[in-house]
Design an enzyme around this catalytic site. Structure first.
Site, PDB file in Angstrom:
ATOM      1  N   SER A 102      36.617  40.274  48.794  1.00 36.71           N
ATOM      2  CA  SER A 102      36.708  39.525  47.549  1.00 36.71           C
ATOM      3  C   SER A 102      36.751  38.012  47.817  1.00 36.71           C
ATOM      4  CB  SER A 102      37.922  40.031  46.759  1.00 36.71           C
ATOM      5  OG  SER A 102      37.918  39.541  45.448  1.00 36.71           O
ATOM      6  N   ASP A 152      31.353  47.331  39.787  1.00 36.79           N
ATOM      7  CA  ASP A 152      32.343  46.286  40.087  1.00 36.79           C
ATOM      8  C   ASP A 152      32.469  45.379  38.859  1.00 36.79           C
ATOM      9  OD1 ASP A 152      33.642  43.943  40.960  1.00 36.79           O
ATOM     10  OD2 ASP A 152      32.958  44.237  43.013  1.00 36.79           O
ATOM     11  N   HIS A 183      35.970  47.116  41.951  1.00 36.54           N
ATOM     12  CA  HIS A 183      36.132  45.988  42.882  1.00 36.54           C
ATOM     13  C   HIS A 183      37.024  46.369  44.072  1.00 36.54           C
ATOM     14  CE1 HIS A 183      35.576  41.748  43.754  1.00 36.54           C
ATOM     15  NE2 HIS A 183      36.884  41.575  43.918  1.00 36.54           N
TER      16      HIS A 183
HETATM   17  C1  MLT Z   1      37.067  34.616  43.747  1.00 32.65           C
HETATM   18  O1  MLT Z   1      37.688  33.856  43.022  1.00 32.65           O
HETATM   19  O2  MLT Z   1      36.816  34.393  44.923  1.00 32.65           O
HETATM   20  C2  MLT Z   1      36.590  35.864  43.106  1.00 32.65           C
HETATM   21  O3  MLT Z   1      36.772  35.813  41.739  1.00 32.65           O
HETATM   22  C3  MLT Z   1      37.240  37.063  43.679  1.00 32.65           C
HETATM   23  C4  MLT Z   1      38.714  37.030  43.436  1.00 32.65           C
HETATM   24  O4  MLT Z   1      39.409  36.481  44.263  1.00 32.65           O
HETATM   25  O5  MLT Z   1      39.185  37.552  42.433  1.00 32.65           O
END
Ligand code: MLT
Length: 201
Positions: A102, A152, A183
């Site tokens: 992520s 996702d 996700h």
């Molecule tokens: C981010 O901000 O890098 C993406 O939205 C993934 C997350 O951290 O939720």
């Protein structure tokens, strides 16, 4: 950067560097490295940014909308830290496998978007396109695994395909693996990454 370094038992194996998701820490992904390459040394990093007390690797304006200037500066900071850590811990800087989930996958993607030879291979679980409208450095043959989700809620399938296309255009050899668990970082995609790693390293 706050970090943990675990010396591996196989000196010849590539060192892994792990980047957690929002709200995680430097320990989160150590078990994933252990699953993928049991003998490797592992550097676990903690992001330098705090969002309501939750560590991240760069700032965002809202969910999915990145603070581009901060992203660029933090990418540079991570790159410099990897150079420094290689000297401190004596691992081969040229033989580093980066793994992120992520937000952690997004900073690795940003490394690939800004620097040639930043890593020897990358495993990105649920990444986004970190920036648009820039020319990527050439990464001929760079092995990249992307774990994406058909459902996702944060990363649309089209964005996973766009990221794949941008990296491929820069010469990377991308394996795009589709899961169906939103996700989440699922066991089946870690197993797919493990198989990919065995094939490429
Ligand atoms: C981010 O901000 O890098 C993406 O939205 C993934 C997350 O951290 O939720």
């Amino acid at each position: 950067m706050k970090h943990v370094f675990v010396q591996g038992s196989s000196p010849a194996a590539p060192t892994f560097v792990m980047f957690h998701g929002t709200g995680g820490n430097e320990h989160d992904l150590l078990p994933i490295a252990e699953m993928i390459s049991p003998g490797s040394s592992v550097l676990g990093l903690r992001g330098n940014v705090l969002e309501n007390g939750m560590p991240r690797f760069f700032r965002r304006l809202t969910e999915g909308v990145f603070d581009e200037q901060d992203l660029i500066a933090r990418t540079d900071e991570v790159k410099a830290y990897l150079d420094e850590a290689a000297k401190e811990y004596g691992f081969d800087r040229g033989s580093l496998i980066a793994v992120g989930y992520s937000n952690g996958a997004n900073i690795i993607a940003s490394l690939l978007f800004h620097y040639a030879s930043a890593v020897k291979g990358a495993i990105l679980f649920h990444p986004m396109v970190p920036r648009r409208g820039i020319e990527l450095p050439a990464s001929p043959g760079l092995p990249v695994f992307i774990g994406a989700g058909t459902n996702d809620p944060l990363v649309r399938s089209a964005e996973s395909e766009e990221l794949t296309g941008l990296l491929e255009k820069a010469g990377a050899a991308v394996t795009l693996h589709w899961g169906h668990q939103g996700h989440q970082l699922s066991r089946s995609e870690v197993e797919a990454a493990q198989a990919w790693y065995k094939e490429h390293f």
